[in-house]
Each structure stands twice: as C-alpha cells, then as structure tokens.
Design an enzyme around this catalytic site. Sequence first.
Site, PDB file in Angstrom:
ATOM      1  N   ARG A  62      62.364  58.427  76.821  1.00 34.27           N
ATOM      2  CA  ARG A  62      61.245  58.289  75.885  1.00 34.27           C
ATOM      3  C   ARG A  62      60.008  57.486  76.194  1.00 34.27           C
ATOM      4  O   ARG A  62      58.948  58.125  76.108  1.00 34.27           O
ATOM      5  CB  ARG A  62      61.972  57.670  74.368  1.00 34.27           C
ATOM      6  CG  ARG A  62      62.794  58.532  73.749  1.00 34.27           C
ATOM      7  CD  ARG A  62      62.302  59.777  73.140  1.00 34.27           C
ATOM      8  NE  ARG A  62      61.307  59.370  72.196  1.00 34.27           N
ATOM      9  CZ  ARG A  62      61.150  59.137  70.660  1.00 34.27           C
ATOM     10  NH1 ARG A  62      62.491  59.177  70.426  1.00 34.27           N
ATOM     11  NH2 ARG A  62      60.249  59.021  70.246  1.00 34.27           N
ATOM     12  N   GLN A 101      60.468  63.476  71.084  1.00 34.91           N
ATOM     13  CA  GLN A 101      62.018  63.437  71.474  1.00 34.91           C
ATOM     14  C   GLN A 101      62.511  64.742  72.351  1.00 34.91           C
ATOM     15  O   GLN A 101      63.170  64.463  73.416  1.00 34.91           O
ATOM     16  CB  GLN A 101      62.888  63.550  70.199  1.00 34.91           C
ATOM     17  CG  GLN A 101      64.425  63.640  70.290  1.00 34.91           C
ATOM     18  CD  GLN A 101      64.864  62.181  70.963  1.00 34.91           C
ATOM     19  OE1 GLN A 101      64.566  61.274  70.364  1.00 34.91           O
ATOM     20  NE2 GLN A 101      65.475  62.347  71.992  1.00 34.91           N
ATOM     21  N   HIS A 142      59.983  66.758  65.851  1.00 27.45           N
ATOM     22  CA  HIS A 142      60.003  65.492  66.550  1.00 27.45           C
ATOM     23  C   HIS A 142      59.875  65.877  67.994  1.00 27.45           C
ATOM     24  O   HIS A 142      60.723  65.772  68.852  1.00 27.45           O
ATOM     25  CB  HIS A 142      61.264  64.768  66.195  1.00 27.45           C
ATOM     26  CG  HIS A 142      61.628  63.371  66.660  1.00 27.45           C
ATOM     27  ND1 HIS A 142      60.466  62.715  67.207  1.00 27.45           N
ATOM     28  CD2 HIS A 142      62.564  62.416  66.830  1.00 27.45           C
ATOM     29  CE1 HIS A 142      60.740  61.536  67.619  1.00 27.45           C
ATOM     30  NE2 HIS A 142      62.135  61.310  67.206  1.00 27.45           N
ATOM     31  N   ARG A 167      54.400  58.165  62.530  1.00 24.56           N
ATOM     32  CA  ARG A 167      55.606  58.672  61.962  1.00 24.56           C
ATOM     33  C   ARG A 167      55.545  58.804  60.392  1.00 24.56           C
ATOM     34  O   ARG A 167      55.363  57.530  59.786  1.00 24.56           O
ATOM     35  CB  ARG A 167      56.645  57.793  62.418  1.00 24.56           C
ATOM     36  CG  ARG A 167      58.124  58.019  61.681  1.00 24.56           C
ATOM     37  CD  ARG A 167      59.033  57.223  62.388  1.00 24.56           C
ATOM     38  NE  ARG A 167      59.703  57.930  63.724  1.00 24.56           N
ATOM     39  CZ  ARG A 167      60.564  57.778  64.033  1.00 24.56           C
ATOM     40  NH1 ARG A 167      61.634  56.812  63.636  1.00 24.56           N
ATOM     41  NH2 ARG A 167      61.052  58.290  65.395  1.00 24.56           N
ATOM     42  N   CYS A 176      69.762  62.471  70.178  1.00 25.20           N
ATOM     43  CA  CYS A 176      68.470  61.719  69.981  1.00 25.20           C
ATOM     44  C   CYS A 176      68.557  60.418  69.606  1.00 25.20           C
ATOM     45  O   CYS A 176      67.861  59.568  70.012  1.00 25.20           O
ATOM     46  CB  CYS A 176      67.376  62.501  68.954  1.00 25.20           C
ATOM     47  SG  CYS A 176      68.241  62.690  67.451  1.00 25.20           S
ATOM     48  N   ASP A 223      72.646  65.537  66.060  1.00 27.29           N
ATOM     49  CA  ASP A 223      71.792  64.592  65.143  1.00 27.29           C
ATOM     50  C   ASP A 223      72.461  63.958  63.991  1.00 27.29           C
ATOM     51  O   ASP A 223      73.436  64.878  63.453  1.00 27.29           O
ATOM     52  CB  ASP A 223      70.366  65.053  64.998  1.00 27.29           C
ATOM     53  CG  ASP A 223      69.524  63.807  64.685  1.00 27.29           C
ATOM     54  OD1 ASP A 223      69.776  62.546  64.449  1.00 27.29           O
ATOM     55  OD2 ASP A 223      68.449  64.385  63.996  1.00 27.29           O
TER      56      ASP A 223
HETATM   57  N1  NVA Z   1      66.759  63.631  62.220  1.00 31.40           N
HETATM   58  C1  NVA Z   1      66.711  62.207  62.254  1.00 31.40           C
HETATM   59  C2  NVA Z   1      65.973  61.907  63.662  1.00 31.40           C
HETATM   60  C3  NVA Z   1      65.954  60.455  63.889  1.00 31.40           C
HETATM   61  C4  NVA Z   1      65.225  59.911  65.182  1.00 31.40           C
HETATM   62  C5  NVA Z   1      65.633  61.612  61.157  1.00 31.40           C
HETATM   63  O1  NVA Z   1      64.596  62.275  60.934  1.00 31.40           O
HETATM   64  O2  NVA Z   1      65.949  60.712  60.475  1.00 31.40           O
HETATM   65  N1   CP Z   2      65.310  58.950  68.502  1.00 33.91           N
HETATM   66  C1   CP Z   2      64.431  58.172  67.588  1.00 33.91           C
HETATM   67  O1   CP Z   2      63.333  58.778  67.599  1.00 33.91           O
HETATM   68  O2   CP Z   2      64.713  57.111  67.413  1.00 33.91           O
HETATM   69  P1   CP Z   2      64.033  55.987  66.559  1.00 33.91           P
HETATM   70  O3   CP Z   2      64.202  56.524  65.015  1.00 33.91           O
HETATM   71  O4   CP Z   2      64.841  54.806  66.805  1.00 33.91           O
HETATM   72  O5   CP Z   2      62.657  55.680  66.912  1.00 33.91           O
END
Ligand code: NVA
Ligand code: CP
Length: 309
Positions: A289, A133, A130, A103, A261, A221
Amino acid sequence: MKKDFLSIIDIDEFELESIVADAMRLKRLKSAGAAHEFLGGKSLGMIFEKASTRTRVSFEVGMTDLGGHALFLNPQDMQLGRGEEVRDTARVLARYVDAVMIRAYSHATIEEFARYSTVPVINGLSDRLHPCQVLADIMTLSERFGDLHDLKLAWVGDGNNVCNSWILSSALTGMEIVVASPDGYQPKVEVIDLARARGARVSVVTDPAEAARDADVLYTDIWVSMGDEQERAERLRALKNYTIDSRLLAQASDDALVMHCLPAHRGEEITDEVMEGPQSVVWDQAENRLHAQKALLVRLIAGGMPATD
Ligand code: NVA
Ligand code: CP
C-alpha cells in the site's frame, strides 16, 4: 492520466503498468535508504469518515518519505461535521493542499468532492470501491508472478467494495476473476456489466470450491464491512460456508497465493492456519500500500517520477 483516482479504471493498462514499475522502484529506493523526495513542499489532505489503519498510515508515511506532508482530517472536527457542504469544503481545501485522499461512506460524496476540487482526489475507500487496495495487490502479484494475464483469481465471500475493484481491474490486467458469493451478497450487475464492457473476464458462482478450482489466487475480505454493522448476524449466517480454509486452498493450484486486504476476522472469512500459512501474502499486500500509493501520488501531483534515480 485523469485528474482523479476514484476507480481502478480511471487509469488504463499502460498507466497501471507504469505506476507498478514506479512503485517497485520506490520500494527499492526506500529499502536502500536512498532519498526520493519527489514531492518536496507538497501537501496531502486526508479525510476519513471511517476508521483506518493501513490507508491512513501508508498515505501519511508515504508523503513524508516523498518530502511532503499529510494532514489527517476528521470530518467531526471540521465544519463538514457541522453541515458545511462537501462542494464548499472541496473548493477551499484545493486552495491549500496539492491533493486530497478521502474515505467516505457514500461513493457519491467522493464523486462530488472530486467534481468541485481543482486538485487530484484519491478514493481511499467507499461503499462501492477500494482502488488503492487493488493497486497495491496488483503490485504484489506482479512481484510474485511477473505477467498477470493468464492468472485466475477466486474471490470468496461478500461481493463488496474490494471485490468490485477486482472485477473492474480485470479490464486492465486481463486476469480472470471468478466470484463465489451466496445470493444477496453477489457483486452488483452494473459493476459486472461495466467491467465486461471494458473487456474484463468475470463470472459469478455460488460454490466456493468451483471458484477455487485451479485458481492462482484466493482472495477474501471481512463479511461485515464498515457501514454494514447492523446486518452482522444475518451476514454471518449467509456467509458461513465461504471461509478460506485449508480444504478450500487444496482446490487451488499448488503454488496459489492467499490474499486478504485486512483487517481480518480469523475464524470467519479465513482460518488462522491459512492466514499464517506459507501461501499467505497478506503482509506484503499491506506493505505495498505504501509503495503503490507513493507512485500514485507522484503521478497525480508531479506528473511522474524523474527518469533516473
Ligand atoms: N470491505 C471492507 C474493507 C476494509 C479495508 C470495508 O469496507 O470495511
Ligand atoms: N485494507 C485497508 O484499507 O485497511 P484500513 O481500513 O486499515 O485502511
């Protein structure tokens, strides 16, 4: 199957179908308490430049369920945090582990990592995409609806990383994706062009009610993604009319599902009432997930599941 899973379109529609079927089988095995240690002795390295609850826990528990092992790696505690290059880290980790989940703030970091890694690399979220997800979400919709081809999903709010993966996924599922976002927060043209070139059905509007009309799924989101914190005030102003509330939900089809998500900011992109309401499937999405990523890991590391339980 490609070596890496950096984008949902790194798999084709048949691989998607087969991973979702495997994920459902893994879910049944787990709920029956049956052993399914298809990755005995295997290790997954997990690098997190950003915070995570679901991705971290589901990958780690998933590897344990499969008889393997996962290592949580914080770049600040690694030589990466002291300037060791991504390409060097990638080559070294590949000598120890069987796959890496990463990540990262920048999608380019994950692409570079994958280029130098000789083991599979999984995108656990970047500024652009992502895919894990959306894989789990597709499983969730398959459980509820069966065939997805004729479904319409309305994305309401920020045209962000999760939205981009939904747009691309239409090329695999045939679902219609209608994005409702204000100017300045719409998904990038390159993503839409790429998706359309692969056959996706995608359109972008500014009116949430127009997107929601007769939709089978409403998805949203957070308005301030990780990395966008400096823009919080202006984002809240720009997106304030893009909340999924009961009035917007009433525009959708009667049996529409509401997805998020997570993490959610109740009172911003979604109301508490809708999130806790009967049409919300957010907890199923979070659970899936685990199962979807287990299926993905078995596919990438071991080439797939054994034919019978
Ligand atoms: N769009 C959000 C998703 C978190 C799972 C982010 O990138 O923070
Ligand atoms: N939806 C998701 O990826 O959650 P986290 O940021 O908690 O991993």
